[in-house]
Design an enzyme around this catalytic site. Structure first.
Site, mmCIF file in Angstrom:
data_model
loop_
_atom_site.group_PDB
_atom_site.id
_atom_site.type_symbol
_atom_site.label_atom_id
_atom_site.label_comp_id
_atom_site.label_asym_id
_atom_site.label_seq_id
_atom_site.Cartn_x
_atom_site.Cartn_y
_atom_site.Cartn_z
ATOM 1 N N GLU A 83 -19.239 -14.461 -18.196
ATOM 2 C CA GLU A 83 -20.517 -14.915 -17.688
ATOM 3 C C GLU A 83 -21.260 -15.745 -18.733
ATOM 4 O OE1 GLU A 83 -22.723 -11.388 -16.625
ATOM 5 O OE2 GLU A 83 -20.831 -10.361 -16.274
ATOM 6 N N CYS A 96 -27.091 -18.429 -22.930
ATOM 7 C CA CYS A 96 -26.584 -17.160 -23.458
ATOM 8 C C CYS A 96 -25.083 -17.124 -23.206
ATOM 9 C CB CYS A 96 -27.277 -15.983 -22.781
ATOM 10 S SG CYS A 96 -26.711 -14.360 -23.367
ATOM 11 N N CYS A 103 -15.899 -5.901 -23.740
ATOM 12 C CA CYS A 103 -16.405 -5.468 -25.038
ATOM 13 C C CYS A 103 -15.912 -4.049 -25.303
ATOM 14 C CB CYS A 103 -17.934 -5.506 -25.045
ATOM 15 S SG CYS A 103 -18.684 -5.054 -26.628
ATOM 16 N N CYS A 107 -21.658 0.522 -25.684
ATOM 17 C CA CYS A 107 -23.093 0.788 -25.550
ATOM 18 C C CYS A 107 -23.419 1.145 -24.095
ATOM 19 C CB CYS A 107 -23.900 -0.430 -25.982
ATOM 20 S SG CYS A 107 -23.604 -0.930 -27.696
ATOM 21 N N CYS A 110 -25.126 -1.368 -21.442
ATOM 22 C CA CYS A 110 -24.514 -2.681 -21.221
ATOM 23 C C CYS A 110 -23.336 -2.587 -20.260
ATOM 24 C CB CYS A 110 -24.060 -3.261 -22.563
ATOM 25 S SG CYS A 110 -23.343 -4.909 -22.434
ATOM 26 N N CYS A 324 -26.366 -8.617 -18.957
ATOM 27 C CA CYS A 324 -25.013 -8.788 -19.491
ATOM 28 C C CYS A 324 -23.961 -7.953 -18.779
ATOM 29 C CB CYS A 324 -25.042 -8.439 -20.984
ATOM 30 S SG CYS A 324 -23.479 -8.665 -21.802
#
Length: 357
Positions: A83, A96, A103, A107, A110, A324
């Protein structure tokens, strides 16, 4: 530029040809070797044999109701999707970008980390997001934020090369002071980045003034403590003279009480910094919920009254899943994605191409 000049020399071509090709790529937005009219056919053949231009394909484009935020879902040549978001402000357009497919930081606030990390993006793949996004909105991009999917410092070499390319005069010439890199706090890489003598803004995803709370929402806290991160930030400030931004996502009942605010004040006292308060994004795989407006305001007031520079991030694009990882995850769950898998997309692991990107 220098890499391409050296390649020209090694392949018995004039070095000035590198400048011509770079001009086609960045100034004229021409991403097909065959359309570079001042390049000879023999050189064009060499280029096509040795290189490819990685501009991602646009899968879907979303525009917010307020018409100030655009979300792009891009697909790379191996089928992986990422994205990119463009946000329009009075001071210019910000993009961004993502630095990884997925990832591995874990976290809880997210969505991009839910399915783990697939692979790193190359410097060219990151830059391709900026070029394509600029073409889509039809306006110059003046600010870059590395805050999309992925941990930038977990892809250090490619990200560093991207930073140097996007800010160079021959490329998009975006000043380094208009570039922000966000990290969850990989301490050795923060110090390494400080030694690069860049003038970018470093943003730290802190989200807690202590390790006990931080470990509950950020697995990286089990490796690097809050005091270690603050020490690395002091090193960065001393080396660069740049103010650091601390991101603090407020989650109801987790880190949004006034005791947390007081602890944060003590932690950051005397540091050249700014605090960006963020209403937490709700991800359905976890229990984190957004703080109340009154709690957010009280938290802000406490920091402000005690001399910290603080802002509350304006929510943009919430109606188009602009936070995100949310759009990518929705796409991965869609019928269109599953059909792509059936058609042979390699969406789990991409064998790196032997060609030079």
């Amino acid at each position: 530029m220098e890499d391409l000049r050296n390649w020209m020399k090694d392949n018995d071509e004039n070095k000035f040809r590198a400048g011509q090709i770079i001009d086609w790529l960045y100034k004229k937005s021409q991403w097909d070797f065959d359309c570079m009219t001042n390049i000879s056919k023999p050189l064009t053949a060499k280029l096509k044999k040795n290189f490819y231009i990685e501009i991602p394909d646009l899968v879907k484009k979303y525009e917010s109701k307020s018409k100030d935020t655009f979300k792009f879902l891009y697909r790379y040549r191996d089928g992986n999707v990422i994205e990119t978001v463009v946000m329009k402000y009075r001071h210019g357009n910000s993009v961004c970008v993502s630095t990884q497919v997925g990832c591995r930081m874990g976290c809880k606030f997210c969505a991009s980390t839910v399915n783990g990390m697939v692979r790193n993006l190359s410097s060219g793949e990151i830059l391709g997001q900026v070029l394509e996004a600029q073409r889509e909105v039809g306006e110059r991009i003046s600010n870059v934020v590395l805050m999309g999917s992925g941990e930038p410092l977990d892809n250090y070499d490619n990200v560093l090369k991207f930073l140097k390319m996007v800010s160079s005069e021959y490329s998009l010439n975006i000043g380094q002071r208009h570039i922000t890199l966000s990290t969850c706090g990989i301490v050795p890489r923060i110090k390494q980045l400080a030694d690069e003598n860049l003038q970018i803004t470093l943003a730290i995803s802190l989200h807690s003034p202590d390790d006990i709370r931080r470990k509950k929402i950020m697995p990286i806290a089990n490796k690097y403590s809050v005091p270690e991160i603050i020490d690395a930030c002091r090193y960065y400030i001393n080396k660069t003279g740049r103010r650091i931004s601390f991101e603090y996502a407020l989650a109801r009942g987790v880190n949004d009480d006034l005791k947390c605010a007081e602890d944060l004040i003590q932690l950051l006292k005397g540091l050249l910094c700014h605090v960006n308060l963020i209403p937490v994004n709700q991800v359905r795989e976890n229990e984190l919920r957004k703080s109340s407006l009154s709690n957010i305001q009280d938290f802000y007031d406490k920091l402000h009254e005690n001399g910290l520079e603080v802002t509350i991030r304006r929510e943009m694009g919430s109606d188009i899943d602009a936070a995100c990882g949310q759009l990518r995850r929705s796409y991965l769950e869609s019928k269109r994605y599953r059909k792509g898998v059936e058609n042979g997309w390699d969406l789990v692991r991409c064998r790196q191409s032997e060609k030079t990107e």
